[in-house]
Design a protein around this motif. Structure first.
Motif, PDB file in Angstrom:
ATOM      1  N   SER A  84      -5.119  -0.212  -6.570  1.00  0.00           N
ATOM      2  CA  SER A  84      -5.295   0.800  -6.179  1.00  0.00           C
ATOM      3  C   SER A  84      -6.150   1.649  -7.060  1.00  0.00           C
ATOM      4  CB  SER A  84      -5.097   0.997  -4.625  1.00  0.00           C
ATOM      5  OG  SER A  84      -5.305   2.025  -4.502  1.00  0.00           O
TER       6      SER A  84
ATOM      7  N   GLY B  43      -8.281   3.748  -5.162  1.00  0.00           N
ATOM      8  CA  GLY B  43      -8.915   4.431  -4.697  1.00  0.00           C
ATOM      9  C   GLY B  43     -10.063   4.359  -3.889  1.00  0.00           C
TER      10      GLY B  43
ATOM     11  N   GLU C  66     -12.126   1.506   0.275  1.00  0.00           N
ATOM     12  CA  GLU C  66     -11.334   0.784  -0.639  1.00  0.00           C
ATOM     13  C   GLU C  66     -11.202  -0.121  -1.717  1.00  0.00           C
ATOM     14  OE1 GLU C  66      -7.415   2.846  -1.543  1.00  0.00           O
ATOM     15  OE2 GLU C  66      -7.765   3.061   0.424  1.00  0.00           O
TER      16      GLU C  66
ATOM     17  N   TRP D 192       0.829  -1.144  -0.192  1.00  0.00           N
ATOM     18  CA  TRP D 192      -0.131   0.069  -0.149  1.00  0.00           C
ATOM     19  C   TRP D 192       0.861   0.897   0.105  1.00  0.00           C
ATOM     20  CZ3 TRP D 192      -4.922   0.338  -0.602  1.00  0.00           C
ATOM     21  CH2 TRP D 192      -5.617  -1.260  -0.852  1.00  0.00           C
TER      22      TRP D 192
ATOM     23  N   ARG E 209       1.620   1.663  -3.649  1.00  0.00           N
ATOM     24  CA  ARG E 209       0.085   1.432  -4.648  1.00  0.00           C
ATOM     25  C   ARG E 209       0.777   1.321  -6.322  1.00  0.00           C
ATOM     26  NH1 ARG E 209      -4.844   3.327  -1.920  1.00  0.00           N
ATOM     27  NH2 ARG E 209      -3.488   3.917  -0.172  1.00  0.00           N
TER      28      ARG E 209
ATOM     29  N   GLN F 220     -14.475   4.206  -2.441  1.00  0.00           N
ATOM     30  CA  GLN F 220     -14.988   5.040  -3.102  1.00  0.00           C
ATOM     31  C   GLN F 220     -16.651   4.691  -2.293  1.00  0.00           C
ATOM     32  OE1 GLN F 220     -15.317   4.025  -6.692  1.00  0.00           O
ATOM     33  NE2 GLN F 220     -12.722   4.447  -6.602  1.00  0.00           N
TER      34      GLN F 220
END
Length: 212
Positions: A164, A166, A176, A139, A142, A168
């Motif tokens: 990823s 992002g 995520e 993470w 990314r 939502q």
């Protein structure tokens, strides 16, 4: 820029729960799972039950032993339904040695070689494996990350790309989105702030997996 997934250490976390499995909006089964530390290693185990349109119920059990950084050590699965089958897969380095056990036939042995020991196990009808995958994703970096993958019930090796997308908004909750792509499939993982898998969507097959 796709990067090798061998570098970062995963942050496995204890988790347990139940997933409801829906197909085209209709409930077809459930999965009970637990991911827990076991000595120096970790163990992920689950039992799922799926009932097909003709009323046949299939039960799948899986137990995955892995190191703290997410490297698999051993995977066992069994299925009971119209037919019984099972397999054991041992991992050493980037080599997976599988023994397939089918009802009324001799054990069948097969070996697969990968370019990294951090092989992702994604088995059929065991969705907690995607919860582990979300922990293997780096993470902090990314971007798109590629992992070697094995689907044990089909004995198919390959690779997946995880990215990823992002935050939502899903039914008033902020989740995520982590998108998993294979050459022929796209799977959307929705995670809460603790990066637990809350729901999984396979748009092409209209499958929806919901944490209870």
């Amino acid at each position: 820029q796709s990067r090798d997934a061998a570098a970062p250490a995963a942050s496995l976390a204890a988790d347990k729960g139940t997933f409801r499995i829906l197909l085209d909006g209709q409930p077809v089964g459930s999965e009970e799972f637990e991911i827990a530390q076991d000595g120096r290693d970790w163990q992920a185990r689950a039992t799922s039950q799926i009932t097909t349109a003709d009323g046949t119920t299939t039960q799948v059990k899986g137990t995955l032993r892995l190191t703290a950084d997410g490297t698999p050590l051993r995977y066992e699965w069994s299925t009971q339904g119209e037919k019984k089958a099972g397999a054991m897969v041992d991992f050493r380095g980037g080599v997976a040695s599988a023994t397939l056990l089918l009802e009324n036939s001799q054990p069948f042995e097969q070996q697969f070689t990968f370019d990294s020991p951090r092989i992702v196990i994604l088995d059929n009808n065991l969705y907690h494996h995607y919860a582990i995958l979300a922990r293997l994703y780096d993470w902090s970096a990314r971007g798109a990350q590629t992992f070697p993958v094995l689907i044990p019930q089909e004995m198919i090796p390959g690779s997946i790309t995880v990215e990823s997308i992002g935050a939502q908004s899903i039914e008033g909750k902020t989740l995520e989105l982590l998108r998993v792509r294979t050459p022929d499939l796209e799977i959307d993982l929705y995670l809460d702030s603790a990066r637990r898998l809350i729901q999984l969507v396979v748009p092409s097959s209209k499958a929806l997996i919901l944490r209870e």
